[in-house]
Design a protein around this motif. Sequence first.
Motif, PDB file in Angstrom:
ATOM      1  N   VAL A 100       0.861  -1.180   0.000  1.00  0.00           N
ATOM      2  CA  VAL A 100       0.000   0.000   0.000  1.00  0.00           C
ATOM      3  C   VAL A 100       0.897   1.230   0.000  1.00  0.00           C
ATOM      4  N   LEU A 101       0.641   2.131  -0.938  1.00  0.00           N
ATOM      5  CA  LEU A 101       1.456   3.334  -1.112  1.00  0.00           C
ATOM      6  C   LEU A 101       0.620   4.582  -0.854  1.00  0.00           C
ATOM      7  N   GLY A 102       1.139   5.448   0.002  1.00  0.00           N
ATOM      8  CA  GLY A 102       0.542   6.762   0.226  1.00  0.00           C
ATOM      9  C   GLY A 102       1.587   7.828   0.008  1.00  0.00           C
ATOM     10  N   CYS A 103       1.426   8.602  -1.047  1.00  0.00           N
ATOM     11  CA  CYS A 103       2.445   9.567  -1.468  1.00  0.00           C
ATOM     12  C   CYS A 103       1.846  10.974  -1.492  1.00  0.00           C
ATOM     13  N   PHE A 104       2.282  11.842  -0.588  1.00  0.00           N
ATOM     14  CA  PHE A 104       1.855  13.247  -0.546  1.00  0.00           C
ATOM     15  C   PHE A 104       0.334  13.400  -0.392  1.00  0.00           C
ATOM     16  N   ARG A 122      -5.170  -1.992   7.756  1.00  0.00           N
ATOM     17  CA  ARG A 122      -6.137  -3.089   7.666  1.00  0.00           C
ATOM     18  C   ARG A 122      -6.071  -3.792   6.315  1.00  0.00           C
ATOM     19  N   THR A 123      -5.855  -3.037   5.249  1.00  0.00           N
ATOM     20  CA  THR A 123      -5.930  -3.618   3.910  1.00  0.00           C
ATOM     21  C   THR A 123      -4.617  -4.248   3.452  1.00  0.00           C
ATOM     22  N   THR A 124      -3.556  -4.140   4.257  1.00  0.00           N
ATOM     23  CA  THR A 124      -2.271  -4.756   3.922  1.00  0.00           C
ATOM     24  C   THR A 124      -2.261  -6.219   4.353  1.00  0.00           C
ATOM     25  N   MET A 125      -1.834  -7.085   3.443  1.00  0.00           N
ATOM     26  CA  MET A 125      -1.719  -8.514   3.748  1.00  0.00           C
ATOM     27  C   MET A 125      -0.679  -8.751   4.843  1.00  0.00           C
ATOM     28  N   PRO A 126      -0.831  -9.805   5.669  1.00  0.00           N
ATOM     29  CA  PRO A 126       0.261 -10.187   6.565  1.00  0.00           C
ATOM     30  C   PRO A 126       1.553 -10.382   5.766  1.00  0.00           C
ATOM     31  N   GLY A 127       2.624  -9.800   6.251  1.00  0.00           N
ATOM     32  CA  GLY A 127       3.892  -9.844   5.534  1.00  0.00           C
ATOM     33  C   GLY A 127       4.030  -8.763   4.490  1.00  0.00           C
ATOM     34  N   GLY A 128       2.958  -7.989   4.267  1.00  0.00           N
ATOM     35  CA  GLY A 128       2.985  -6.916   3.276  1.00  0.00           C
ATOM     36  C   GLY A 128       3.577  -5.634   3.839  1.00  0.00           C
ATOM     37  N   THR A 129       3.680  -4.624   2.989  1.00  0.00           N
ATOM     38  CA  THR A 129       4.420  -3.412   3.332  1.00  0.00           C
ATOM     39  C   THR A 129       3.609  -2.167   2.994  1.00  0.00           C
ATOM     40  N   VAL A 130       3.670  -1.187   3.894  1.00  0.00           N
ATOM     41  CA  VAL A 130       3.119   0.140   3.655  1.00  0.00           C
ATOM     42  C   VAL A 130       4.265   1.106   3.395  1.00  0.00           C
ATOM     43  N   PHE A 131       4.147   1.891   2.336  1.00  0.00           N
ATOM     44  CA  PHE A 131       5.133   2.903   1.973  1.00  0.00           C
ATOM     45  C   PHE A 131       4.477   4.277   2.069  1.00  0.00           C
ATOM     46  N   LEU A 132       5.058   5.174   2.869  1.00  0.00           N
ATOM     47  CA  LEU A 132       4.537   6.531   3.047  1.00  0.00           C
ATOM     48  C   LEU A 132       5.623   7.541   2.707  1.00  0.00           C
ATOM     49  N   HIS A 133       5.231   8.560   1.950  1.00  0.00           N
ATOM     50  CA  HIS A 133       6.194   9.581   1.519  1.00  0.00           C
ATOM     51  C   HIS A 133       5.458  10.912   1.459  1.00  0.00           C
ATOM     52  N   GLY A 134       6.026  11.923   2.108  1.00  0.00           N
ATOM     53  CA  GLY A 134       5.369  13.225   2.095  1.00  0.00           C
ATOM     54  C   GLY A 134       6.250  14.310   2.694  1.00  0.00           C
ATOM     55  N   PHE A 135       5.640  15.443   2.949  1.00  0.00           N
ATOM     56  CA  PHE A 135       6.373  16.599   3.457  1.00  0.00           C
ATOM     57  C   PHE A 135       6.454  16.585   4.982  1.00  0.00           C
ATOM     58  N   SER A 136       7.641  16.906   5.484  1.00  0.00           N
ATOM     59  CA  SER A 136       7.896  17.073   6.904  1.00  0.00           C
ATOM     60  C   SER A 136       7.299  18.387   7.413  1.00  0.00           C
ATOM     61  N   THR A 137       7.120  18.469   8.723  1.00  0.00           N
ATOM     62  CA  THR A 137       6.716  19.745   9.327  1.00  0.00           C
ATOM     63  C   THR A 137       7.716  20.849   9.009  1.00  0.00           C
ATOM     64  N   ARG A 138       8.959  20.483   8.727  1.00  0.00           N
ATOM     65  CA  ARG A 138       9.971  21.485   8.383  1.00  0.00           C
ATOM     66  C   ARG A 138       9.737  22.109   7.011  1.00  0.00           C
ATOM     67  N   GLN A 139       8.798  21.531   6.227  1.00  0.00           N
ATOM     68  CA  GLN A 139       8.526  22.039   4.885  1.00  0.00           C
ATOM     69  C   GLN A 139       7.940  23.443   4.908  1.00  0.00           C
ATOM     70  N   LEU A 140       7.407  23.878   6.043  1.00  0.00           N
ATOM     71  CA  LEU A 140       6.860  25.237   6.126  1.00  0.00           C
ATOM     72  C   LEU A 140       7.904  26.290   5.797  1.00  0.00           C
ATOM     73  N   GLY A 141       9.178  25.955   5.917  1.00  0.00           N
ATOM     74  CA  GLY A 141      10.238  26.893   5.564  1.00  0.00           C
ATOM     75  C   GLY A 141      10.608  26.888   4.097  1.00  0.00           C
ATOM     76  N   ASN A 142       9.953  26.048   3.290  1.00  0.00           N
ATOM     77  CA  ASN A 142      10.265  25.930   1.863  1.00  0.00           C
ATOM     78  C   ASN A 142       9.064  26.326   1.010  1.00  0.00           C
ATOM     79  N   GLY A 143       9.336  26.619  -0.254  1.00  0.00           N
ATOM     80  CA  GLY A 143       8.271  26.980  -1.178  1.00  0.00           C
ATOM     81  C   GLY A 143       8.079  25.984  -2.300  1.00  0.00           C
ATOM     82  N   SER A 144       8.442  24.719  -2.066  1.00  0.00           N
ATOM     83  CA  SER A 144       8.443  23.725  -3.140  1.00  0.00           C
ATOM     84  C   SER A 144       7.191  22.865  -3.176  1.00  0.00           C
ATOM     85  N   GLY A 145       6.168  23.226  -2.408  1.00  0.00           N
ATOM     86  CA  GLY A 145       4.920  22.475  -2.438  1.00  0.00           C
ATOM     87  C   GLY A 145       4.451  22.125  -1.044  1.00  0.00           C
ATOM     88  N   GLY A 146       3.261  21.516  -1.001  1.00  0.00           N
ATOM     89  CA  GLY A 146       2.711  21.079   0.272  1.00  0.00           C
ATOM     90  C   GLY A 146       1.808  22.113   0.902  1.00  0.00           C
TER      91      GLY A 146
END
Length: 201
Positions: A100-104, A122-146
Amino acid sequence: MDWNERFSGEEFHFGEAPAAFVRDHLGGLGAGAHVLTIAEGEGRNAVWLARQGCRVTAIEPTGTGREKAMALAARHGVTMEWRQESLESYGWPSNGFDVVLGCFFQFADPRLRAEILAGMARTTMPGGTVFLHGFSTRQLGNGSGGPRSEPNLWTPDRLLPAFPGWQVVRAEDYDAVLDEGPGHSGPAALIDVIVRKPGRP
């Protein structure tokens, strides 16, 4: 924000290539891996995963996103299951996916984020993997999105409690330079979390 309007027009708001995180960490899943990708936008990650031989289900509520994703998939000669619905209404079938992938997906406030993370677990199979990628709280100092809302931004500690007892493969808060279309461009503060569900498939 009106994401239907944001995804209208010919240009891909976040580019046509997958996020660097997806390319770097999901390239070795193997043909036939069943992948759910949420808040998929214009399809860049879903199409790339399908090109690697994965069976892809994508969730995205916008019609404009779907149109562009289907066109991108056709150009690359791949297919995927595309569910045009919101994450608030999605059923999250138990043990439905290897990955399961959750990106931004940072439109989600803390309440909705907790619901989404619980559904991903819940929807990940036993032995399966969740991948999460997004902006950190530190992103407030940047103007590149989020978002400009700190509660919508991430730290590992805001994500990991949703996966008690899971193996933590990666949990990083780091800086990088994004080049992902006009929507994500420039120096950025990012979060990666990869967790593996206990048990065997």
